[in-house]
Design a protein around this motif. Structure first.
Motif, short mmCIF file in Angstrom:
data_model
loop_
_atom_site.label_atom_id
_atom_site.label_comp_id
_atom_site.label_asym_id
_atom_site.label_seq_id
_atom_site.Cartn_x
_atom_site.Cartn_y
_atom_site.Cartn_z
N ASP A 175 34.35 1.89 -44.47
CA ASP A 175 34.56 0.60 -43.84
C ASP A 175 33.22 -0.12 -43.75
O ASP A 175 32.32 0.32 -43.04
CB ASP A 175 35.16 0.79 -42.44
CG ASP A 175 35.56 -0.52 -41.78
OD1 ASP A 175 35.13 -1.59 -42.28
OD2 ASP A 175 36.27 -0.46 -40.77
N GLN A 176 33.08 -1.22 -44.48
CA GLN A 176 31.79 -1.91 -44.52
C GLN A 176 31.40 -2.47 -43.15
O GLN A 176 30.23 -2.70 -42.87
CB GLN A 176 31.82 -3.04 -45.54
CG GLN A 176 32.84 -4.12 -45.30
CD GLN A 176 32.79 -5.19 -46.37
OE1 GLN A 176 31.74 -5.44 -46.97
NE2 GLN A 176 33.92 -5.86 -46.62
N ALA A 193 21.75 4.94 -51.92
CA ALA A 193 21.01 3.77 -51.42
C ALA A 193 21.80 2.48 -51.57
O ALA A 193 21.56 1.51 -50.84
CB ALA A 193 19.68 3.67 -52.14
N ASN A 194 22.75 2.44 -52.50
CA ASN A 194 23.56 1.23 -52.73
C ASN A 194 24.90 1.28 -52.01
O ASN A 194 25.73 0.39 -52.20
CB ASN A 194 23.77 1.02 -54.22
CG ASN A 194 22.48 0.77 -54.96
OD1 ASN A 194 21.63 0.00 -54.50
ND2 ASN A 194 22.31 1.41 -56.12
N GLY A 195 25.12 2.33 -51.24
CA GLY A 195 26.37 2.44 -50.49
C GLY A 195 27.49 3.10 -51.24
O GLY A 195 28.61 3.20 -50.71
N GLY A 231 33.62 -4.68 -51.08
CA GLY A 231 33.29 -3.73 -50.03
C GLY A 231 34.22 -2.54 -49.94
O GLY A 231 33.96 -1.60 -49.17
N SER A 232 35.31 -2.54 -50.71
CA SER A 232 36.21 -1.39 -50.72
C SER A 232 35.68 -0.34 -51.70
O SER A 232 34.66 -0.54 -52.37
CB SER A 232 37.62 -1.83 -51.12
OG SER A 232 37.63 -2.34 -52.44
N GLN A 283 18.09 10.41 -52.21
CA GLN A 283 19.05 11.19 -52.97
C GLN A 283 19.64 12.28 -52.09
O GLN A 283 18.92 12.97 -51.37
CB GLN A 283 18.36 11.83 -54.18
CG GLN A 283 19.26 12.70 -55.04
CD GLN A 283 18.49 13.42 -56.14
OE1 GLN A 283 17.27 13.58 -56.06
NE2 GLN A 283 19.20 13.84 -57.18
N ALA A 284 20.97 12.42 -52.11
CA ALA A 284 21.63 13.46 -51.32
C ALA A 284 21.24 14.84 -51.83
O ALA A 284 21.02 15.03 -53.03
CB ALA A 284 23.14 13.28 -51.38
#
Length: 540
Positions: free
Chosen positions: A397-398, A447-449, A474-475, A512-513
């Protein structure tokens, strides 16, 4: 019973008392023989498990905490009786007596009225007949009935007012004390709780005293407000002081750090794992070892007889009641479980040991990806009792970039549980029924969501990445989750070698994860992304 003294903690004290001639050897001794074994002194509390013997002539003496009725000297013999002799620090004999062995060969005597703090040596002879048999080696013990004195606590980081550090930041606390008998061994401490019962065996809330009678620890008070650090000092004989309470104030941080995966409000994601005793360890993602920043005791686990062992503990995101630190969800996956989740709202104090969890039911209504109501399939789960996997996925959810969403496997399909803290609804993400037999790992947003799901095929150990890209509106696009076999292979981590595999997000702050794993021999290994393994050491 008295217990074996830890050489590491006693070395400095032992050197002092031996050098001072406290434990003088008797004037004349026979060569030790095999007729008597296992000489020990008891009772009296000491530092580690086992009985106190002090029978190594170059090692440390045993210490006992009783002078009246006095310590008991014990041994095992094949003879019908044994003779005990005890000398004081000046070499004068203070006991010479014979005791009859019991049916198992145990033989014992006691001695009262010994001077506190003095050193004693003793030996045992088997008596097949008067004067027969060779003695044990020379054993030594001291008597110390007094607890340490002068216990104090000091901190420049956290004071009773005007602390320069904020809640969630680490502060240094220095303990001090003295002991003129057996010597200061350690300090036991706990923040906002009661110190555990015991001696100085290494473990959470125990720090060894230095030669100068001080020790420093770093503590991170998570919640803002008043706190009490309770401390006790323990000497080498096991005498413990009354608790000393150090009160301080941790101010609210006006600019608290925000990081998904962080439970203690320091801006760094955390790894939560049980130790071998069932305690829950909080290990910072940037740590260089398995030393925890917080230990939640096994007794505080919400369910089960094994503490936190065997429970699923997930966290990544928070609701309004617990910002800005992760809400923690706990599930019992054992057969016959209640079907509830245990939810801990968390303001950074991570007080799982003192607060009660809220019970969260499984959602009973369904929505589609656009959050529009849809009919739930007839075979949907109505509780968490039979879910196959459960992870904290990250926000979809943005409007709530740090919000809560859980991902689970039900009847072979992936389901999104939308913010269980707000009685959210379920969204079915796949209909292929192919997700049984996979471990789910949620690395969190990049980093970009963009989101992703990592999956480990349990049969082969193959680790795959499944992209869940963020769209322009945003979805998120979940179409890449339809078939777990279609993910991009990013590694191999066989279950036999890595029973536990997970991710708390970006552990090293490089955007980075990162993956972490617990090996079959219980070592914690972190990765840079999914490669460059770093062994942090064994989990106790």
């Amino acid at each position: 019973m008295s217990r074996t003294i830890s050489p590491r903690l006693l070395a400095a004290c032992a050197t002092t008392v031996i050098a001072a001639g406290l434990f003088a050897a008797p004037a004349a001794q026979a060569v030790p023989g095999p007729g008597v074994t296992g000489p020990t002194v008891h009772p009296g509390t000491s530092l580690d498990t086992g009985l106190t013997d002090g029978c190594n002539a170059t090692g440390t003496p045993g210490w006992v905490t009783v002078s009246n009725p006095g310590p008991v000297l014990f041994a095992k013999t094949a003879a019908p009786a044994a003779r005990f002799k005890v000398w004081d620090a000046n070499g004068a004999k203070v006991l010479d007596t014979t005791a009859t062995a019991d049916a198992s060969g145990g033989v014992q005597t006691s001695i009262a009225g010994l001077a506190d703090g003095a050193g004693y040596t003793w030996q045992v002879w088997p008596e097949y007949r008067p004067g027969s048999g060779a003695p044990t080696e020379t054993c030594r013990f001291g008597v110390d009935t007094a607890a340490p004195t002068g216990l104090g606590v000091h901190s420049d980081d956290f004071t009773d007012s005007g602390s320069p550090k904020y809640a969630g930041q680490p502060g240094v606390f220095t303990f001090s004390g003295a002991d003129s008998g057996s010597g200061l061994a350690c300090f036991r401490f706990v923040l906002d709780g009661t110190p555990g019962v015991g001696g100085c065996a290494p473990g959470p809330g125990v720090v060894a005293a230095g030669a100068d009678g001080t020790a420093s620890v770093t503590i991170k008070p998570g919640a803002w407000g008043s706190h009490t650090l309770r401390v006790q000092a323990v000497d080498h004989a096991g005498n413990v002081t009354q608790p000393f309470d150090y009160g301080f104030y941790a101010p609210w941080n006006p600019n608290p750090p925000k990081a998904l995966g962080d439970v203690d409000n320091d801006g760094v994601p955390d790894i939560l794992l049980p130790d071998s005793q069932g305690n829950l360890l909080v290990i910072s993602g940037d740590a260089g070892s398995t030393t925890p920043t917080t230990v939640v005791p096994a007794s505080a686990a919400p369910v089960g007889a094994n503490g936190w062992s065997g429970l699923q503990v997930v966290h990544k995101g928070w609701g309004a009641a617990s910002a800005p630190a992760d809400t923690v969800y706990v599930r019992d996956p054992s057969p016959g479980n209640s079907g509830y989740l245990y939810q801990y709202a968390n303001n950074g104090g991570f007080a799982l040991g003192t607060q009660s969890a809220a019970l969260v039911r499984h959602a009973t209504s369904c929505v589609d990806l656009a959050k529009l109501p849809v009919a739930c399939p007839a075979d949907r789960s109505t509780s968490y009792a039979a879910v196959q996997q459960l992870v904290a996925f990250g926000s979809v959810d943005q409007a709530q970039p740090y919000g809560l969403n859980l991902l689970d496997v039900e009847q072979g399909n992936l389901w999104l549980q939308r913010d269980p803290s707000r009685f959210g609804k379920s969204t079915q993400l796949t209909t292929t029924g192919l997700w049984n037999g996979y471990d789910l790992i949620a690395p969190g947003p990049d980093a970009n969501g963009n989101l992703a799901l990592w999956s480990r095929e349990q049969a082969t150990g193959t680790l795959r990445a499944h992209a869940v890209p963020k769209l322009a509106d945003g979805s998120y696009d979940f179409s890449g989750l339809a078939d777990p076999a279609n993910g991009t292979v990013i590694g191999s981590f066989p279950v036999a070698d890595y029973p536990t595999l997970g991710s708390s997000g970006d552990l090293d702050g490089d955007g980075q994860a990162d993956l972490y794993a617990v090996t079959a021999d219980r070592h914690l290994v972190t990765f840079k992304g999914v490669s460059n393994a770093k062994d942090l050491g064994a989990i106790a």
